[in-house]
Write a protein that holds these residues in place. Structure first.
Motif, short mmCIF file in Angstrom:
data_model
loop_
_atom_site.label_atom_id
_atom_site.label_comp_id
_atom_site.label_asym_id
_atom_site.label_seq_id
_atom_site.Cartn_x
_atom_site.Cartn_y
_atom_site.Cartn_z
N VAL A 230 0.80 -1.22 0.00
CA VAL A 230 0.00 0.00 0.00
C VAL A 230 0.84 1.27 0.00
O VAL A 230 0.31 2.36 -0.22
CB VAL A 230 -0.98 0.03 1.19
N LEU A 231 2.13 1.16 0.26
CA LEU A 231 3.00 2.34 0.22
C LEU A 231 3.33 2.73 -1.22
O LEU A 231 3.52 1.87 -2.08
CB LEU A 231 4.30 2.08 0.98
N LYS A 232 3.44 4.02 -1.45
CA LYS A 232 3.91 4.52 -2.74
C LYS A 232 5.40 4.22 -2.88
O LYS A 232 6.11 4.10 -1.87
CB LYS A 232 3.70 6.02 -2.84
N PRO A 233 5.93 4.13 -4.09
CA PRO A 233 7.38 4.07 -4.25
C PRO A 233 8.03 5.29 -3.59
O PRO A 233 7.59 6.43 -3.79
CB PRO A 233 7.57 4.10 -5.77
N GLY A 234 9.02 5.05 -2.75
CA GLY A 234 9.60 6.12 -1.96
C GLY A 234 8.95 6.27 -0.60
O GLY A 234 9.43 7.05 0.24
N GLY A 235 7.86 5.52 -0.36
CA GLY A 235 7.15 5.60 0.92
C GLY A 235 7.94 4.94 2.04
O GLY A 235 8.84 4.13 1.81
N ARG A 236 7.57 5.29 3.25
CA ARG A 236 8.33 4.86 4.43
C ARG A 236 7.49 4.03 5.38
O ARG A 236 6.34 4.38 5.67
CB ARG A 236 8.90 6.07 5.16
N PHE A 237 8.08 2.95 5.85
CA PHE A 237 7.48 2.08 6.88
C PHE A 237 8.13 2.40 8.21
O PHE A 237 9.36 2.48 8.33
CB PHE A 237 7.74 0.62 6.51
N LEU A 238 7.31 2.60 9.25
CA LEU A 238 7.81 2.86 10.60
C LEU A 238 7.03 2.02 11.59
O LEU A 238 5.79 2.04 11.59
CB LEU A 238 7.66 4.34 10.95
N CYS A 239 7.74 1.28 12.41
CA CYS A 239 7.11 0.43 13.41
C CYS A 239 7.69 0.73 14.78
O CYS A 239 8.91 0.64 14.99
CB CYS A 239 7.32 -1.05 13.07
N GLN A 289 15.48 -7.15 17.90
CA GLN A 289 15.68 -6.07 16.94
C GLN A 289 16.24 -6.58 15.61
O GLN A 289 15.77 -6.19 14.53
CB GLN A 289 16.61 -5.00 17.54
N GLU A 290 17.27 -7.40 15.68
CA GLU A 290 17.93 -7.86 14.45
C GLU A 290 17.04 -8.82 13.66
O GLU A 290 16.99 -8.75 12.43
CB GLU A 290 19.27 -8.53 14.79
N GLU A 291 16.36 -9.71 14.36
CA GLU A 291 15.49 -10.66 13.67
C GLU A 291 14.33 -9.93 12.97
O GLU A 291 14.00 -10.23 11.82
CB GLU A 291 14.93 -11.68 14.65
N PHE A 292 13.77 -8.95 13.66
CA PHE A 292 12.67 -8.20 13.05
C PHE A 292 13.17 -7.37 11.87
O PHE A 292 12.47 -7.24 10.85
CB PHE A 292 12.00 -7.32 14.11
N LYS A 293 14.35 -6.83 11.98
CA LYS A 293 14.94 -6.09 10.86
C LYS A 293 15.05 -6.99 9.63
O LYS A 293 14.73 -6.58 8.51
CB LYS A 293 16.33 -5.58 11.24
N GLY A 294 15.48 -8.24 9.83
CA GLY A 294 15.58 -9.18 8.72
C GLY A 294 14.23 -9.47 8.10
O GLY A 294 14.11 -9.61 6.87
N ALA A 299 10.55 -8.58 3.32
CA ALA A 299 9.31 -8.09 2.72
C ALA A 299 9.57 -7.16 1.55
O ALA A 299 8.63 -6.77 0.85
CB ALA A 299 8.46 -7.37 3.76
N GLY A 300 10.83 -6.79 1.33
CA GLY A 300 11.19 -5.97 0.18
C GLY A 300 11.67 -4.57 0.49
O GLY A 300 12.03 -3.81 -0.43
N PHE A 301 11.69 -4.19 1.77
CA PHE A 301 12.08 -2.83 2.12
C PHE A 301 13.60 -2.66 2.06
O PHE A 301 14.37 -3.59 2.28
CB PHE A 301 11.59 -2.49 3.53
N TYR A 302 14.01 -1.42 1.75
CA TYR A 302 15.42 -1.06 1.67
C TYR A 302 15.78 -0.08 2.79
O TYR A 302 14.91 0.52 3.40
CB TYR A 302 15.73 -0.41 0.32
N ARG A 303 17.08 0.03 3.02
CA ARG A 303 17.61 0.94 4.04
C ARG A 303 16.90 0.71 5.38
O ARG A 303 16.49 1.65 6.05
CB ARG A 303 17.48 2.39 3.60
N VAL A 304 16.79 -0.54 5.75
CA VAL A 304 16.11 -0.89 7.01
C VAL A 304 17.08 -0.67 8.17
O VAL A 304 18.23 -1.12 8.14
CB VAL A 304 15.62 -2.34 6.99
N GLY A 319 12.00 1.52 7.26
CA GLY A 319 12.42 1.01 5.94
C GLY A 319 11.70 1.77 4.84
O GLY A 319 10.67 2.39 5.09
N PHE A 320 12.25 1.70 3.63
CA PHE A 320 11.68 2.44 2.51
C PHE A 320 11.32 1.49 1.37
O PHE A 320 12.00 0.48 1.14
CB PHE A 320 12.69 3.47 1.98
#
Length: 322
Positions: A230-239, A289-294, A299-304, A319-320
Motif C-alpha cells: 500500500v506504500l507509494k514508491p519512496g514511501g516509508r514504513f515505521l514500526c 531487533q535484528e530478527e525483526f529487521k531481517g 518483505a522488500g524494504f530497503y535501508r532498514v 524502511g523504505f
C-alpha cells in the motif's frame, strides 16, 4: 421365520456375531480419527505463552483489545509511567512528515499517532509560512495581516490525510471519541480493517505506521507484505514496538516489573488480570531487533534500520519502498 433367517444371516456375516453395531462403531471411530487429524493439521501459533490454533489467536486477541479499550489510555500511562507519550513523539520526529503527506496508521484505533501526525504537519506548515514572510525583508503591516489571515484558512486544509485502520471496532470508537474531544475535525478517516489484508489499493500512502500492534497479529510477514503493497514508491514504513532490553541488569528488573506489577495494575485499574498478562507475554515472544529487521528486509524494504529507546524496551524500525 423368513425375517428371523434374514437377521440371522446378517449377524453371522463378515462383521462377526454383532455385525451391525460393530460396523457403526468402526464408522464412528473413523470419523473421530479424521476429525482429530484435521484439528492436528490446523496451523498452530502462540497467544502469549499459550499454543493455540491460528483462528483461536485472532479471536482471543480481538477479545483482549475489546476488553481493554475503555481503560487503554489510563493503563498505558500507568504501565509506562507516561513514557509511551515520549516514544510516540519520537516516532513522529523520526518520520518528519511534510504538509501534503498521506499517512496510514495501522492498529491505531486510539488515534495517538494520527493526532501527533496532524499536529506536526500543521507545525511544519506554520514554520514554512513564517520563513516565507521573513524572506521578504521589509513586509508591510498589511502584508503581515494578510499572511495570518491566509494561514488561518490554509490550516484547515493542509492537504495531509491520516487514515486510522484497526480491526477492533471498540478501539476505533475510542479514537473517534478522543478526536471529537480534542477537536480533530479535518483530515482523519477511520476504517475497520485487518492488517494482514488491508482494504486499500496499491501505492496509496506516503507513510505507514504501526505502533504497539504488530506483535499481536498472527502472521507478521503478511502484515509487512501488505505495508509494502500500500506504500507509494519512496514511501516509508515505521514500526514502534516493544523489543529486547540490551543491558542484562535492566532486563532482569524490567521482566520483574512486567510480570509482577503490570498484571496487578490491570486487575486494580481495569479489573482484567488476564488481558495484561497476555500483553506482557506477547512482548516476550516478539522477535528481537535484528530478527525483526531481517523480516522487514525480506518483505522488500530497503535501508532498514532501527533505533532503540529506553535501553531497548522499545525500538523504532524504519524502511523504505524503492
Amino acid at each position: 421365520m423368513a425375517a428371523y433367517r434374514l437377521l440371522g444371516s446378517f449377524r453371522v456375516g463378515p462383521w462377526g456375531g454383532n455385525g451391525f453395531f460393530t460396523c457403526r462403531r468402526n464408522f464412528a471411530a473413523s470419523l473421530s480419527v479424521r476429525a482429530r487429524s484435521g484439528k492436528a493439521e490446523e496451523k498452530q501459533t502462540h497467544f502469549g505463552f499459550e499454543n493455540v490454533s491460528e483462528s483461536e489467536k485472532a479471536e482471543k486477541v480481538y477479545k483482549v483489545f475489546e476488553n481493554v479499550a475503555k481503560n487503554y489510555d489510563i493503563m498505558n500511562d500507568a504501565m509506562s509511567l507516561g513514557i509511551h507519550r515520549l516514544w510516540k513523539d519520537a516516532l513522529i520526529r523520526m518520520m518528519n512528515p511534510l504538509p501534503g503527506a498521506k499517512l496510514l496508521d495501522v492498529a491505531g484505533g486510539t488515534g495517538d499517532i494520527a493526532f501527533r501526525f496532524m499536529d506536526y504537519v500543521r507545525m511544519q506548515h506554520e514554520r514554512q509560512s513564517r520563513q516565507a514572510v521573513k524572506s521578504n525583508q521589509s513586509p508591510s503591516w498589511q502584508q503581515i495581516s494578510e499572511f495570518y489571515q491566509q494561514q488561518n484558512k490554509s490550516n484547515s486544509d493542509l492537504g495531509s490525510k491520516a487514515v486510522i485502520c484497526d480491526i477492533n471496532k471498540e478501539m476505533l470508537k475510542l479514537g473517534r471519541q478522543k478526536a471529537e474531544q480534542l477537536n480533530y475535525t479535518e483530515g482523519l478517516s477511520w476504517v475497520v480493517g485487518n492488517a494482514e489484508e488491508l482494504p486499500f489499493d496499491d501505492d496509496k500512502f506516503d507513510v505507514y505506521t504501526i505502533a504497539f500492534g504488530i506483535r499481536n497479529v498472527t502472521h507478521i510477514d503478511h502484515v509487512l507484505q501488505e505495508a509494502y503493497r500500500v506504500l507509494k514508491p519512496g514511501g516509508r514504513f515505521l514500526c514502534l514496538e516493544f523489543s529486547k532490553v540490551q543491558n542484562p541488569i535492566i532486563s532482569r528488573l524490567y521482566n520483574l516489573y512486567s510480570f509482577q506489577v503490570i498484571p496487578v495494575l490491570g486487575e486494580v485499574i481495569a479489573a482484567d488480570w488476564k488481558s495484561y498478562q497476555y500483553l506482557v507475554e506477547s512482548i516476550q515472544r516478539f522477535p528481537d531487533q535484528e530478527e525483526f529487521k531481517g523480516m522487514i528486509e525480506d518483505a522488500g524494504f530497503y535501508r532498514v534500520e532501527y533505533s532503540n529507546m529506553t535501553s531497548g524496551i522499545v525500538a523504532v524500525h524504519s524502511g523504505f519502498k524503492l
